[in-house]
Scaffold this active site. Sequence first.
Site, PDB file in Angstrom:
ATOM      1  N   LYS A  90      19.646  48.031  15.714  1.00 22.37           N
ATOM      2  CA  LYS A  90      20.537  47.457  16.733  1.00 22.37           C
ATOM      3  C   LYS A  90      21.991  47.889  16.489  1.00 22.37           C
ATOM      4  O   LYS A  90      22.666  48.337  17.404  1.00 22.37           O
ATOM      5  CB  LYS A  90      20.450  45.915  16.727  1.00 22.37           C
ATOM      6  N   ARG A 136      19.056  34.553  19.117  1.00 20.97           N
ATOM      7  CA  ARG A 136      17.965  34.699  18.159  1.00 20.97           C
ATOM      8  C   ARG A 136      16.963  33.567  18.264  1.00 20.97           C
ATOM      9  O   ARG A 136      15.967  33.570  17.540  1.00 20.97           O
ATOM     10  CB  ARG A 136      18.545  34.682  16.756  1.00 20.97           C
ATOM     11  N   ARG A 163      19.208  50.798   2.986  1.00 22.33           N
ATOM     12  CA  ARG A 163      20.452  50.811   3.788  1.00 22.33           C
ATOM     13  C   ARG A 163      21.681  50.587   2.897  1.00 22.33           C
ATOM     14  O   ARG A 163      21.667  49.782   1.974  1.00 22.33           O
ATOM     15  CB  ARG A 163      20.427  49.712   4.845  1.00 22.33           C
ATOM     16  N   ARG A 171      24.030  45.268   1.279  1.00 19.00           N
ATOM     17  CA  ARG A 171      24.156  43.866   1.710  1.00 19.00           C
ATOM     18  C   ARG A 171      23.319  42.963   0.804  1.00 19.00           C
ATOM     19  O   ARG A 171      22.238  43.345   0.360  1.00 19.00           O
ATOM     20  CB  ARG A 171      23.656  43.720   3.157  1.00 19.00           C
ATOM     21  N   ARG A 219      13.220  37.484   6.410  1.00 21.45           N
ATOM     22  CA  ARG A 219      13.903  37.743   7.689  1.00 21.45           C
ATOM     23  C   ARG A 219      12.899  38.192   8.744  1.00 21.45           C
ATOM     24  O   ARG A 219      13.010  37.817   9.915  1.00 21.45           O
ATOM     25  CB  ARG A 219      14.989  38.820   7.496  1.00 21.45           C
TER      26      ARG A 219
HETATM   27  P1  AP5 Z   1      20.710  48.972  11.509  1.00 25.31           P
HETATM   28  O1  AP5 Z   1      21.229  49.666  12.736  1.00 25.31           O
HETATM   29  O2  AP5 Z   1      21.710  48.491  10.512  1.00 25.31           O
HETATM   30  O3  AP5 Z   1      19.702  47.792  11.932  1.00 25.31           O
HETATM   31  P2  AP5 Z   1      19.954  46.390  12.624  1.00 25.31           P
HETATM   32  O4  AP5 Z   1      18.888  46.192  13.619  1.00 25.31           O
HETATM   33  O5  AP5 Z   1      21.381  46.259  13.094  1.00 25.31           O
HETATM   34  O6  AP5 Z   1      19.675  45.461  11.356  1.00 25.31           O
HETATM   35  P3  AP5 Z   1      20.396  44.213  10.723  1.00 25.31           P
HETATM   36  O7  AP5 Z   1      19.793  44.040   9.348  1.00 25.31           O
HETATM   37  O8  AP5 Z   1      21.893  44.337  10.767  1.00 25.31           O
HETATM   38  O9  AP5 Z   1      19.921  43.094  11.632  1.00 25.31           O
HETATM   39  P4  AP5 Z   1      19.706  41.646  11.299  1.00 25.31           P
HETATM   40  O10 AP5 Z   1      19.328  41.155  12.631  1.00 25.31           O
HETATM   41  O11 AP5 Z   1      18.810  41.286  10.205  1.00 25.31           O
HETATM   42  O12 AP5 Z   1      21.103  41.219  10.645  1.00 25.31           O
HETATM   43  P5  AP5 Z   1      22.375  40.471  11.207  1.00 25.31           P
HETATM   44  O13 AP5 Z   1      23.545  41.086  10.576  1.00 25.31           O
HETATM   45  O14 AP5 Z   1      22.319  40.317  12.674  1.00 25.31           O
HETATM   46  O15 AP5 Z   1      19.674  49.972  10.794  1.00 25.31           O
HETATM   47  C1  AP5 Z   1      19.016  49.624   9.606  1.00 25.31           C
HETATM   48  C2  AP5 Z   1      18.829  50.863   8.700  1.00 25.31           C
HETATM   49  O16 AP5 Z   1      17.958  51.777   9.362  1.00 25.31           O
HETATM   50  C3  AP5 Z   1      20.133  51.648   8.431  1.00 25.31           C
HETATM   51  O17 AP5 Z   1      20.098  52.182   7.144  1.00 25.31           O
HETATM   52  C4  AP5 Z   1      20.109  52.764   9.498  1.00 25.31           C
HETATM   53  O18 AP5 Z   1      20.817  53.895   9.076  1.00 25.31           O
HETATM   54  C5  AP5 Z   1      18.609  53.023   9.626  1.00 25.31           C
HETATM   55  N1  AP5 Z   1      18.197  53.441  10.980  1.00 25.31           N
HETATM   56  C6  AP5 Z   1      18.635  52.934  12.179  1.00 25.31           C
HETATM   57  N2  AP5 Z   1      17.998  53.545  13.212  1.00 25.31           N
HETATM   58  C7  AP5 Z   1      17.115  54.430  12.648  1.00 25.31           C
HETATM   59  C8  AP5 Z   1      16.147  55.359  13.189  1.00 25.31           C
HETATM   60  N3  AP5 Z   1      15.969  55.498  14.519  1.00 25.31           N
HETATM   61  N4  AP5 Z   1      15.417  56.102  12.322  1.00 25.31           N
HETATM   62  C9  AP5 Z   1      15.588  55.972  10.970  1.00 25.31           C
HETATM   63  N5  AP5 Z   1      16.494  55.122  10.397  1.00 25.31           N
HETATM   64  C10 AP5 Z   1      17.234  54.358  11.228  1.00 25.31           C
HETATM   65  O19 AP5 Z   1      22.143  38.984  10.611  1.00 25.31           O
HETATM   66  C11 AP5 Z   1      22.267  38.703   9.232  1.00 25.31           C
HETATM   67  C12 AP5 Z   1      22.083  37.211   8.998  1.00 25.31           C
HETATM   68  O20 AP5 Z   1      23.112  36.467   9.686  1.00 25.31           O
HETATM   69  C13 AP5 Z   1      20.776  36.609   9.522  1.00 25.31           C
HETATM   70  O21 AP5 Z   1      19.711  36.747   8.611  1.00 25.31           O
HETATM   71  C14 AP5 Z   1      21.185  35.126   9.737  1.00 25.31           C
HETATM   72  O22 AP5 Z   1      21.218  34.425   8.514  1.00 25.31           O
HETATM   73  C15 AP5 Z   1      22.614  35.257  10.255  1.00 25.31           C
HETATM   74  N6  AP5 Z   1      22.682  35.345  11.732  1.00 25.31           N
HETATM   75  C16 AP5 Z   1      23.165  36.393  12.464  1.00 25.31           C
HETATM   76  N7  AP5 Z   1      23.071  36.144  13.780  1.00 25.31           N
HETATM   77  C17 AP5 Z   1      22.513  34.902  13.891  1.00 25.31           C
HETATM   78  C18 AP5 Z   1      22.141  34.107  15.012  1.00 25.31           C
HETATM   79  N8  AP5 Z   1      22.317  34.540  16.287  1.00 25.31           N
HETATM   80  N9  AP5 Z   1      21.575  32.888  14.761  1.00 25.31           N
HETATM   81  C19 AP5 Z   1      21.410  32.436  13.496  1.00 25.31           C
HETATM   82  N10 AP5 Z   1      21.720  33.153  12.400  1.00 25.31           N
HETATM   83  C20 AP5 Z   1      22.283  34.389  12.592  1.00 25.31           C
END
Ligand code: AP5
Length: 207
Positions: A13, A88, A127, A154, A165
């Site tokens: 994402k 979410r 990552r 992270r 997760r």
């Molecule tokens: P990346 O693009 O970083 O993936 P992402 O989908 O953004 O993953 P996140 O881990 O950031 O999502 P998340 O939803 O767990 O975390 P968030 O920060 O929102 O890509 C991942 C890796 O793959 C990278 O190394 C990239 O280079 C590689 N890659 C990407 N595309 C690729 C491809 N096509 N091919 C190969 N490799 C590829 O949330 C963190 C925490 O915050 C949550 O656990 C929760 O505690 C809290 N939180 C956040 N939002 C909420 C909410 N709305 N409600 C409640 N709690 C929340």
Amino acid sequence: MNIVLLGAPGAGKGTQAAKLIEEYGLTHISTGDMLRAAVKEGTELGLQAKKYMDAGDLVPDDVIIGLVTERLSQPDTANGFILDGFPRTTAQAVALDAELGKLERPLDAALLIDVKPEVIVNRLCSRRMCRECGYIGSVADAVCPVCGGEMYQRDDDNEATVRNRLDVYEKSTSPLIDYYRGCDLLVSIDGDRDVDVVYADVKEALQ
Ligand code: AP5
Ligand code: ZN
């Protein structure tokens, strides 16, 4: 253009959002980035959120809904936004609909980046992110290829937390796929391909 990006942790994402922002100048609203900034600054929100994030659990709905509602009221969201990591839960999606209804700024699409769990565990454990500019890379990047900054892992990118997760995603967030299908906004994209191939489909979906 107002977009919701859906997808499991590590689906890509943030990677796709960065490309959309560069090309379309949309405002990126990443709840994960906002929470990590609050943790770094040591604010009340950060102190409250850290224990949930470190365990891979969701921060309570009322906290997150308040954060996003406040963010959407800022002027830089008026020309279009990408919501990344929000909503979410169904409660968050319902609250978002109500808020966007009030603002008269409906969603144009909910893009699902679809990737299987086995692929995700590997991606997230390798990552690395740039401390300076937020560039998303991997263990292969010794320093940030964009700004030369230090790359770090992270706290929630370890195997046990990643597996939790993924469970939380399955239970609490995956019902939103049907929610947005029901609103006729869902577009599903196979995210297990080269980043640029995925992006080409993302762009086509937004035409
Ligand atoms: P990346 O693009 O970083 O993936 P992402 O989908 O953004 O993953 P996140 O881990 O950031 O999502 P998340 O939803 O767990 O975390 P968030 O920060 O929102 O890509 C991942 C890796 O793959 C990278 O190394 C990239 O280079 C590689 N890659 C990407 N595309 C690729 C491809 N096509 N091919 C190969 N490799 C590829 O949330 C963190 C925490 O915050 C949550 O656990 C929760 O505690 C809290 N939180 C956040 N939002 C909420 C909410 N709305 N409600 C409640 N709690 C929340
Ligand atoms: Zn950088």
